[in-house]
Design an enzyme around this catalytic site. Structure first.
Site, mmCIF file in Angstrom:
data_model
loop_
_atom_site.group_PDB
_atom_site.id
_atom_site.type_symbol
_atom_site.label_atom_id
_atom_site.label_comp_id
_atom_site.label_asym_id
_atom_site.label_seq_id
_atom_site.Cartn_x
_atom_site.Cartn_y
_atom_site.Cartn_z
ATOM 1 N N SER A 80 0.768 -1.235 -0.121
ATOM 2 C CA SER A 80 -0.061 0.283 -0.071
ATOM 3 C C SER A 80 1.009 1.283 -0.241
ATOM 4 O O SER A 80 0.967 2.026 -1.103
ATOM 5 C CB SER A 80 -0.844 -0.156 1.209
ATOM 6 N N ARG A 110 0.760 8.132 4.940
ATOM 7 C CA ARG A 110 -0.053 7.665 6.494
ATOM 8 C C ARG A 110 -1.182 8.218 6.667
ATOM 9 O O ARG A 110 -1.880 7.296 6.805
ATOM 10 C CB ARG A 110 0.801 7.563 7.401
ATOM 11 N N HIS A 115 -2.517 6.762 3.533
ATOM 12 C CA HIS A 115 -2.664 5.027 3.727
ATOM 13 C C HIS A 115 -4.484 4.943 5.163
ATOM 14 O O HIS A 115 -5.287 3.578 4.202
ATOM 15 C CB HIS A 115 -1.921 4.532 4.714
#
Length: 462
Positions: A257, A280, A283
């Site tokens: 990912s 992040r 994500h």
């Protein structure tokens, strides 16, 4: 009475399947393009009647085959390759159906098709999804063919081309090449296999950009690789995926990912540390807009990584942010993550001072932990309170993460913090944010060495 449609393979006896050999040996009448009889005449029984027709007389062959069926007679129609692939099977069955010849015992005997034989010569080019296209527009409108060509190109199929080019149909292959170059890399491998399995067989390996269409004729099969196909010596290989399988474990899925997100990032002004925080955030949300909403000042991630590694304290406005900060990171460094929202003192303070519960909780936290890293992921009133207390000199935070979400006072609270230039700060600008985003930024600080290493590896690998 029996009517068999038999695929005789690409030309060599070695590529005739046993079932075809058996049927040919039993035939009383064999009908086909006269050129093909050189490959099977020695396999027929004495007295077998051979009826040859021209290449363009497919309908006449099918009609003759159906009409030749009579009791105790086995009629065989031969096609090169596989009789069901761009060959006589469909036409024979159509004629039998049209005449309602339910008295005929029909069968199709498969053969090794030209594209299979060509693929075998090339090694392993059809190891993954593939398609076959005919470029002949004698029976199919070119508009339909071009639609299918575009679908094959955009769908990343390995593509085998039948009837690629003749003297009269000499432009279709060039048009296909134009379409494929819109969707495939110029260096995509291409093979031209001519007269496959026959004594005069030739194999030419080239690329999509270097494909010379003038060298192709009706005895050729053209095979175009997909985006993963590569050349290995004189072979073409299309990976099935065994050596690059999909990630399975949680760690593998997360790393893949991260790789996909990093490949789509656009901002060149972000440091490796800030890029890691952005990655992040994306994500946790699957929202690439966070790259544009991210604002940082004072090298915050580097500052917070050192602070947290020394066992610092994190204060959050709501328990959802507290829960989103990874427990393993907290325990590894002995970091306390506190939320005062449900402190027993909050309700009374809020009532006495006319505050929201989030605001009251923040005031209590500031009084007891004035140098903490403060993380706001929900309530703009908590962020207002934090800025007020800082400007009043009542705290000196290790930094502030501002990601409240919503509509009322959200933008204003972030802008007020942004006007302060003296604190390590990350702000998610605009109305977006949330507990998961705020927690993601803290987790990015915990794991900063990993993020910087990944960025360096990505840069090295281009």
């Amino acid at each position: 009475m029996q009517l068999s449609v038999v695929g005789i393979g690409p030309g060599s006896d070695a590529y005739l399947v046993p079932a075809a050999l058996h049927v040919l040996a039993d035939a009383d009448i064999v009908i086909g393009y006269h050129y093909y009889f050189q490959f099977v005449s020695h396999l027929l029984k004495p007295g077998c009647e051979c009826i040859g027709r021209e290449l363009s007389e497919e309908e006449a062959r099918a009609e003759l085959a159906v009409n030749s069926c009579r009791p105790n007679t086995h009629v065989v129609v031969i096609s090169s390759g596989d009789a069901g692939i761009y060959a006589m099977a469909s036409l024979v069955y159509e004629y039998a159906a049209r005449q309602q010849r339910t008295d005929i015992q029909l069968q199709t005997v498969p053969g090794i098709s030209a594209f299979q034989a060509a693929a075998a010569r090339l090694g392993a080019p059809i190891g993954h999804d593939f398609c076959c296209l005919s470029l002949s527009d004698l029976m199919t409108p070119w508009a339909t063919i071009e639609k299918r060509v575009t679908a094959a190109a955009t769908g990343d199929f390995v593509t085998s081309l039948y009837n690629p080019r003749s003297q009269k149909r000499n432009w279709q292959l060039a048009r296909l090449r134009e379409i494929f170059l819109l969707h495939r890399a110029p260096e995509t491998p291409v093979a031209i296999v001519r007269q496959v399995t026959r004594p005069e067989e030739t194999v030419t390996l080239t690329t999509l950009t270097d494909l010379t269409v003038e060298t192709v004729d009706m005895f050729c099969l053209v095979l175009i690789g997909n985006s993963q196909t590569y050349r290995f010596g004189e072979f073409l290989v299309t990976p099935r995926g065994y050596l690059a399988r999909k990630p399975v474990s949680g760690e593998e899925i997360q790393e893949e990912s991260f790789r996909q997100i990093r490949a789509q990032l656009q901002r060149a002004d972000l440091s490796a540390a800030d890029q890691w925080a952005v990655l992040r955030c994306i994500h946790s949300t699957a929202d690439f807009e966070y790259e544009q909403l991210y604002f940082a000042q004072g090298q915050p991630l580097e500052h917070w990584q050192a602070y947290l590694a020394g066992g610092g304290t994190v204060v959050t406005d709501v328990t959802m942010v507290q829960a989103g900060i990874t427990r393993a990171f907290r325990e590894k460094f002995g970091v306390s993550v506190l939320c005062y929202l449900n402190d027993e003192r909050v309700a009374g303070l809020a009532e006495r001072e006319g505050l929201t519960r989030s605001q009251a909780g923040m005031r209590l936290a500031i009084a007891e932990h004035p140098t903490a890293l403060f993380v706001v992921g929900n309530a703009p009133t908590a962020l207002f309170e934090l800025v007020d207390q800082y400007q009043a000199g009542r705290c000196q935070p290790a930094g502030i993460i501002a990601a409240p979400v919503g509509f009322v006072n959200v933008v204003e609270a972030k802008l007020r913090l942004k006007s302060i230039k003296t604190l390590p700060t990350v702000i998610i600008e605009g109305r977006k944010g949330g507990s998961n985003v705020a927690a993601s930024i803290v987790n990015a600080a915990f794991t900063l060495p990993q993020g910087v290493e990944q960025a360096a590896t990505a840069l090295l690998n281009g």
